[in-house]
Design a protein around this motif. Structure first.
Motif, PDB file in Angstrom:
ATOM      1  N   ILE A   4     -56.389 -18.769   7.511  1.00  0.00           N
ATOM      2  CA  ILE A   4     -56.969 -18.850   8.855  1.00  0.00           C
ATOM      3  C   ILE A   4     -58.076 -19.898   8.874  1.00  0.00           C
ATOM      4  N   ALA A   5     -58.941 -19.869   7.855  1.00  0.00           N
ATOM      5  CA  ALA A   5     -60.043 -20.835   7.771  1.00  0.00           C
ATOM      6  C   ALA A   5     -59.522 -22.264   7.699  1.00  0.00           C
ATOM      7  N   ILE A  65     -69.034 -21.033  11.487  1.00  0.00           N
ATOM      8  CA  ILE A  65     -68.256 -19.796  11.433  1.00  0.00           C
ATOM      9  C   ILE A  65     -68.390 -19.217  10.036  1.00  0.00           C
ATOM     10  N   THR A  66     -68.796 -17.954   9.967  1.00  0.00           N
ATOM     11  CA  THR A  66     -68.764 -17.274   8.668  1.00  0.00           C
ATOM     12  C   THR A  66     -67.576 -16.321   8.705  1.00  0.00           C
ATOM     13  N   MET A  67     -66.901 -16.220   7.583  1.00  0.00           N
ATOM     14  CA  MET A  67     -65.717 -15.387   7.520  1.00  0.00           C
ATOM     15  C   MET A  67     -65.772 -14.506   6.278  1.00  0.00           C
ATOM     16  N   GLU A 110     -74.653 -28.450   9.589  1.00  0.00           N
ATOM     17  CA  GLU A 110     -73.570 -29.136  10.300  1.00  0.00           C
ATOM     18  C   GLU A 110     -72.458 -28.125  10.585  1.00  0.00           C
ATOM     19  N   PRO A 111     -71.613 -28.372  11.579  1.00  0.00           N
ATOM     20  CA  PRO A 111     -70.503 -27.454  11.854  1.00  0.00           C
ATOM     21  C   PRO A 111     -69.636 -27.254  10.610  1.00  0.00           C
ATOM     22  N   CYS A 112     -69.289 -25.998  10.348  1.00  0.00           N
ATOM     23  CA  CYS A 112     -68.460 -25.690   9.179  1.00  0.00           C
ATOM     24  C   CYS A 112     -67.975 -24.250   9.250  1.00  0.00           C
ATOM     25  N   SER A 122     -60.195 -25.095  10.381  1.00  0.00           N
ATOM     26  CA  SER A 122     -60.797 -26.337   9.894  1.00  0.00           C
ATOM     27  C   SER A 122     -60.047 -27.549  10.433  1.00  0.00           C
ATOM     28  N   GLU A 123     -58.740 -27.486  10.329  1.00  0.00           N
ATOM     29  CA  GLU A 123     -57.887 -28.579  10.800  1.00  0.00           C
ATOM     30  C   GLU A 123     -58.021 -28.782  12.303  1.00  0.00           C
ATOM     31  N   ARG A 124     -57.979 -27.679  13.044  1.00  0.00           N
ATOM     32  CA  ARG A 124     -57.999 -27.764  14.505  1.00  0.00           C
ATOM     33  C   ARG A 124     -59.364 -28.129  15.071  1.00  0.00           C
TER      34      ARG A 124
END
Length: 161
Positions: free
Chosen positions: A18-19, A5-7, A58-60, A23-25
């Motif tokens: 929000i990020a 996800i880019t924000m 990797e997912p981030c 990240s936590e979820r």
């Protein structure tokens, strides 16, 4: 899918919050300017782009740094732009940094100008152009606290997560 996800965001919108919630979820890290710069060999934009490409293996979640443009050819990237009404942004900056209205307004204008110039310098595109993003979130309308829910529901519906 290895979701990246880019924000991109206007200053004072609550995008960092929000990020962090996402990240936590989702159980994935958030990378911002400080983390990207920490990994740089030199201060060049190409070096920064290389670090961002490496992080996106990797997912981030990547905040800013033209990541939406740097990663535009990757199919697993979801680009978000976060905005909010000017007065809400000023109020949020005042609360977060404990500064006056005038100081917050000045900081908002300066930061937005710098971000816009940085984005245009490195991409040749207009920062905040809706054509560069998959989704636009207005925290004045949705509320910072509900944006992560909106995104999670969207990702679930699209079977991305």
């Amino acid at each position: 899918m290895k979701l990246v996800i880019t924000m991109s965001r206007r200053y004072g919108t609550g995008a960092s919050q929000i990020a962090e919630e996402l990240s936590e979820r989702l159980g994935i890290p958030v990378y911002d300017k400080a983390i990207v710069e920490e990994k740089l060999g030199d201060g060049s934009y190409e070096s920064e782009a290389s670090v961002i490409r490496e992080l996106a293996e990797e997912p981030c979640i990547i905040l800013g740094r033209c990541a939406s443009e740097i990663l535009k050819k990757k199919r697993n990237v979801f680009n978000i732009y976060v905005c909010a009404d000017r007065e809400d942004r000023i109020r949020r900056i005042m609360e977060k940094e404990g500064i006056s209205y005038e100081e917050a307004e000045k900081k908002l204008d300066q930061t937005d100008t710098e971000r816009s110039a940085y984005y245009h310098e490195h991409t040749g595109k207009a920062w905040g152009d809706v054509n560069n993003y998959h989704m636009i979130l207005n925290t004045s309308d949705i509320g910072v606290d509900r944006c992560a829910d909106v995104l999670i529901r969207y990702f679930e519906r699209k079977e991305i997560i």
